[in-house]
Write an enzyme that holds these catalytic residues in place. Sequence first.
Site, PDB file in Angstrom:
ATOM      1  N   PHE A 178       0.793  -1.158   0.014  1.00  0.00           N
ATOM      2  CA  PHE A 178       0.019   0.080   0.048  1.00  0.00           C
ATOM      3  C   PHE A 178       0.848   1.140   0.022  1.00  0.00           C
ATOM      4  CE2 PHE A 178      -2.423   3.516   1.906  1.00  0.00           C
ATOM      5  CZ  PHE A 178      -3.690   3.441   1.226  1.00  0.00           C
ATOM      6  N   ASP A 234       9.372   2.700   1.458  1.00  0.00           N
ATOM      7  CA  ASP A 234       8.429   3.641   2.046  1.00  0.00           C
ATOM      8  C   ASP A 234       8.140   3.379   3.524  1.00  0.00           C
ATOM      9  OD1 ASP A 234       5.626   4.292   2.753  1.00  0.00           O
ATOM     10  OD2 ASP A 234       4.805   3.803   0.842  1.00  0.00           O
ATOM     11  N   LYS A 273       2.899  10.579   8.259  1.00  0.00           N
ATOM     12  CA  LYS A 273       2.347  10.055   9.633  1.00  0.00           C
ATOM     13  C   LYS A 273       3.054  10.580  10.741  1.00  0.00           C
ATOM     14  CE  LYS A 273       0.046   5.875   7.628  1.00  0.00           C
ATOM     15  NZ  LYS A 273      -1.279   6.043   8.169  1.00  0.00           N
TER      16      LYS A 273
HETATM   17  N1  PLP Z   1       2.362   4.367   2.292  1.00  0.00           N
HETATM   18  C1  PLP Z   1       1.872   3.789   3.474  1.00  0.00           C
HETATM   19  C2  PLP Z   1       3.104   2.354   3.559  1.00  0.00           C
HETATM   20  C3  PLP Z   1       1.201   3.805   4.252  1.00  0.00           C
HETATM   21  O1  PLP Z   1       0.802   3.052   5.340  1.00  0.00           O
HETATM   22  C4  PLP Z   1      -0.102   4.908   3.827  1.00  0.00           C
HETATM   23  C5  PLP Z   1      -0.967   5.430   4.709  1.00  0.00           C
HETATM   24  O2  PLP Z   1      -1.550   4.313   5.352  1.00  0.00           O
HETATM   25  C6  PLP Z   1       0.414   5.820   2.686  1.00  0.00           C
HETATM   26  C7  PLP Z   1       1.484   5.326   1.836  1.00  0.00           C
HETATM   27  C8  PLP Z   1      -0.484   6.791   2.337  1.00  0.00           C
HETATM   28  O3  PLP Z   1      -0.421   7.825   3.130  1.00  0.00           O
HETATM   29  P1  PLP Z   1      -1.648   9.074   3.200  1.00  0.00           P
HETATM   30  O4  PLP Z   1      -2.565   8.413   3.744  1.00  0.00           O
HETATM   31  O5  PLP Z   1      -0.916  10.114   4.098  1.00  0.00           O
HETATM   32  O6  PLP Z   1      -1.460   9.546   2.075  1.00  0.00           O
END
Ligand code: PLP
Length: 424
Positions: free
Chosen positions: A149, A233, A262
Amino acid sequence: MNADTTQGSSAGPAPSWQEDAGRDLVRSFGDRMALFVRGEGAYVWDGDGKKYLDFLAGIAVDALGHAHPTFVEAVATQAATLTHVSNYFATPPQLALAARLKRLAGTGDAGRVYFANSGAEANEAAFKLARLHGRGTQRTRILALKNGFHGRTMGALALTGKPALQADFLPMVPGVEHIDATIDALEAAVDDRVAAFIVEPIQGEAGVVELPDGYLEAARAITARHGALLIVDEIQTGAGRTGEWFAFQHAGIVPDAITVAKGIGGGFPIGALITFGAASELFFPGTHGSTYGGNALGTAVAGAVLGEIEASGLLANASAREEQLRAGIAGLGSPLVAGVRGRGLLLGVALAHPVAKAVVAAAQEHGLIVNAANDETIRLAPPLIIGDAEISEFLALFGAALATAADALMIDESAAAATEGVPA
Ligand code: PLP
């Protein structure tokens, strides 16, 4: 509680907050589970005054918990000093945060920071970094993991390895291929036409799923051999949550870029792409931008949050609390618990039956916020500040929630006595 007091007049009783939410908020989220009005430390309160222990922290966001004095002070002081001037200009908190992120990520002098406003935006920047790396060459392929994700905006969604999330929005941004999370699959997929491989060190949204042993080390070696970028990520795993500043540091590798969001802002919306070495020279004037990205307010707050994590030793706390939680959850002896995955304070409690939603609902009844990452996994991502008291309370409430869910399933709790501990 009705947010708009001009509505719900003499025609009848004021609509409940659920009605307001159902009518006014976008339908892309399911029904909101509660209306929270206040938070302090690891606790939140709903509109009826009920107190909850928050073991989700806004999905791994509220690193310092709620209303931490350092966070409050940073918001107030910077708001009263300088909030926003656009990226035509620099500000001291922005420069300080860029330097701090470079230090914490270990980029050395050659690192650079692009500031965004969310995780998805940080990954959009990473996507463009990959395209710039491939610009003018045959490097048009970008690899990502099945079930990974990376966000909901179109570039980040293309990177996300969940066809169900993409189906209504085809065609995807082209060039992305999703592979199995095995070293063999990566070895087979990477060639000299790959611009980048993006990977989460722990797949949070997939249900706190760890990579195979040695995976990041192998990914670094394989991508380096073929001249492809390795982008990690760290949006869910970063800011100390796994016991290191960033989870890739457990593997001792040097990536080409990481994305963060986050926990970096502790509740203030901010994200960033941090580049290492030669990848830092890929963006050039005009290639990317954001009006809000890296503004003085956001960067001051993120700087204060990271400073507090550092000053209070919250990385070590995350590791120590992991051990306590693992032992405590095993000690509950619940027949519903099949194991615990994850690292630090990003843990997934694997359930023996697909009853995660029932456990979450029971937990909420008992005054505990946890999350069903999927039908068989309860995700725990509490604030990094939790101590003995919160852990004891969590174990009592979680044990009660598991018992409630097990009762509903008519699972005999005594069966647990025959189980020798809980597998890790
Ligand atoms: N990447 C990862 C690993 C995530 O857990 C998330 C959100 O849960 C995102 C990207 C996307 O972040 P955002 O919700 O701040 O756009």
